[in-house]
Scaffold this active site. Structure first.
Site, PDB file in Angstrom:
ATOM      1  N   ARG A  82       0.839  -1.201   0.000  1.00 60.76           N
ATOM      2  CA  ARG A  82       0.000   0.000   0.000  1.00 60.76           C
ATOM      3  C   ARG A  82       0.877   1.255   0.000  1.00 60.76           C
ATOM      4  NH1 ARG A  82      -5.114  -1.685   1.369  1.00 60.76           N
ATOM      5  NH2 ARG A  82      -5.278  -3.670   2.483  1.00 60.76           N
ATOM      6  N   THR A  84     -14.600 -15.262  -6.875  1.00 61.43           N
ATOM      7  CA  THR A  84     -14.675 -13.802  -6.951  1.00 61.43           C
ATOM      8  C   THR A  84     -15.851 -13.291  -7.776  1.00 61.43           C
ATOM      9  OG1 THR A  84     -12.241 -13.805  -6.934  1.00 61.43           O
ATOM     10  CG2 THR A  84     -13.342 -11.690  -7.130  1.00 61.43           C
ATOM     11  N   LYS A 104      -3.615 -19.721  -4.366  1.00 61.27           N
ATOM     12  CA  LYS A 104      -4.494 -18.771  -5.043  1.00 61.27           C
ATOM     13  C   LYS A 104      -3.729 -18.177  -6.231  1.00 61.27           C
ATOM     14  CE  LYS A 104      -6.751 -15.942  -2.305  1.00 61.27           C
ATOM     15  NZ  LYS A 104      -6.992 -14.996  -1.179  1.00 61.27           N
TER      16      LYS A 104
END
Length: 472
Positions: free
Chosen positions: A76, A275, A217
């Site tokens: 971030r 998703t 994933k």
């Protein structure tokens, strides 16, 4: 309690679904495996949900899978002086390693691994790609970039780096703490975020040490470059289309989904498509037609399972979302085109005796109109080999291992039951016919095809095929 469909449903637990009453409602509506998302909630919160699911399991007397999904690294931007800045296409901005309350010339980016790996020409995608910038120059502690897509950069927004392989473990200190906690609880699957390369899976495997299945994933382009190795080292794969769709063009995601499902079928590994499958049901009681088609496409592709995220975790209609997904799967699997599409996408077969026996069992069972294929399996491998063929009839998986029984809640077509190891052919036949009748797969006079490994109770030896008749 038998599901009258082959593909499985995974539902994420959250504030909308974490009560024992709602968990039971979701199970009855069709959930096979519950996902605990460790990006949210405390360990104590997840412990309560885990205990409630295990209590539900005893109540309904059916295995229920539990998947813990680790948060992984979060990249971030830091804090901005005015909380957000507007950047325009064509202008140049600068990121700095050390700094606080920055502006366009000094946007804090407190991630040294980025400065070590990024190169001119690489793109940085900010806030799920709403802002895109391209690196034009860099130093030890600064990165200069040209804005390609204008927009707003706000405090602590996430950054994706699709063209950059970061020397960064997928397991943060938080993940390691959560992993130890989840393994102590007894979760069945561990989902790894931020997998970039095979060594990431090996690192997790060393920590997990067989206590749970490892699910990688696939959300990074770098993982696609080494996908065959990653699949081989994993026990299952999740096609995490949200993050993957940020880092590769949206139009490429459907094709990659098909490639990943096919690769997992070839490798005999369960694969989840995830998703935003029924995303509008977060706020409305019905999905869009496009969302229904999305779920159906995953089923036509041959996915083992489809997953609900916010729909069941924080949405207003969690039970309705599960029921809708259940209904879509049943309708798709019952459609006249389903068999021909699934068979047309059949992957090539590995030329080994265990695979040949499993394939022969599926073909034989269909040819003689058997009611079910009964697979004796210690580790789940025998049942997985049969499921890879996507046969037209159900798989009754008999196992002595409770952990295996729960993990098979992700496996296409498998209905698992617990039973002690068999010691002889006679016992094998007797138990197969008993469970087939008890679980409502067959009646007296019906045919079953039984697959097992000899010697009994030895994992990985699928070498015996037998046709039996349920006694009258």
């Amino acid at each position: 309690m038998r599901r009258h469909r082959r593909a499985k449903i995974v539902a994420t637990v959250g504030p909308a679904s974490n009560s024992p009453e709602m968990l039971k409602a979701l199970f009855l509506a069709g959930v096979d495996t519950f996902r605990l998302n460790f990006s949210h909630g405390t360990q104590a919160d997840h412990a309560k949900v885990h205990a409630a699911i295990r209590a539900l399991e005893k109540d309904v007397q059916r295995p229920i899978g539990i998947l813990m999904d680790l948060q992984g690294p979060k990249i971030r931007v830091g804090t901005l002086r005015d909380k957000k800045i507007q950047v325009e296409s064509g202008e140049t901005i600068r990121f700095v390693l050390n700094g606080t309350e920055g502006d366009k010339t000094s946007i804090p980016l407190p991630h040294p691994e980025i400065f070590a790996a990024v190169a001119p020409g690489h793109d940085l995608l900010i806030d799920d790609g709403r802002v895109r910038v391209r690196v034009t120059g860099l130093g030890d502690d600064w990165i200069e970039a040209k804005v390609i897509v204008s927009g707003t950069i706000s405090n602590h927004k996430g950054i994706n780096l699709p063209g950059t392989i970061l020397e960064l473990s997928p397991l943060t200190p938080k993940d390691r703490s959560d992993l130890a906690f989840g393994l102590e609880l007894g979760v069945d699957w561990v989902a790894l975020s931020f997998v970039q390369k095979p060594s990431d899976v090996l690192e997790a495997r060393g920590l997990i040490n067989g206590r749970a299945g490892i699910m990688s994933k696939i959300e990074k382009p770098a993982a696609l470059d080494r996908i065959d190795d990653i699949i081989q080292l994993s026990d299952a794969i999740m096609v995490a289309r949200g993050d993957l769709g940020v880092e590769i063009p949206n139009e490429d995601v459907p094709g990659k989904q098909k490639e990943l499902v096919r690769a997992c079928r070839l490798a005999v590994k369960p694969v989840i498509v995830a998703t935003q499958m029924l995303d509008s049901m977060v706020a409305t009681p019905t999905p869009t037609r496009a969302e229904v088609s999305d779920v159906a496409t995953a089923i036509y592709d041959g996915a083992d399972a489809v997953m609900l995220s916010a729909e069941s975790a924080s949405g207003q209609y969690p039970r309705e979302a599960v029921a809708m997904m259940d209904s879509i799967i049943k309708a798709t699997e019952g459609h006249k085109m389903y068999r021909s599409i699934v068979e047309a996408t059949q992957p090539g077969e590995e030329q080994t005796p265990p695979h040949a026996v499993a394939t022969a069992a599926a073909d034989l069972a269909s040819a003689i109109h058997a009611k079910a294929i009964v697979a004796y399996t210690s580790s789940g491998t025998s049942a997985s080999r049969v499921a890879r063929k996507r046969p037209s009839l159900p798989i009754l998986a008999i196992t002595p291992n409770e952990d295996t029984s729960r993990r098979m809640c992700l496996l296409w077509g498998a209905h698992s039951v617990l039973s002690q190891d068999v010691q002889s052919y006679e016992e094998m036949v007797e138990r197969a016919t008993f469970f087939a009748v008890q679980e409502e797969f067959a009646q007296a006079g019906d045919l079953l095809v039984v697959v097992a490994g000899i010697p009994f109770a030895q994992a990985g030896t699928t070498n015996n095929l037998r046709v039996v008749t349920v006694p009258r």
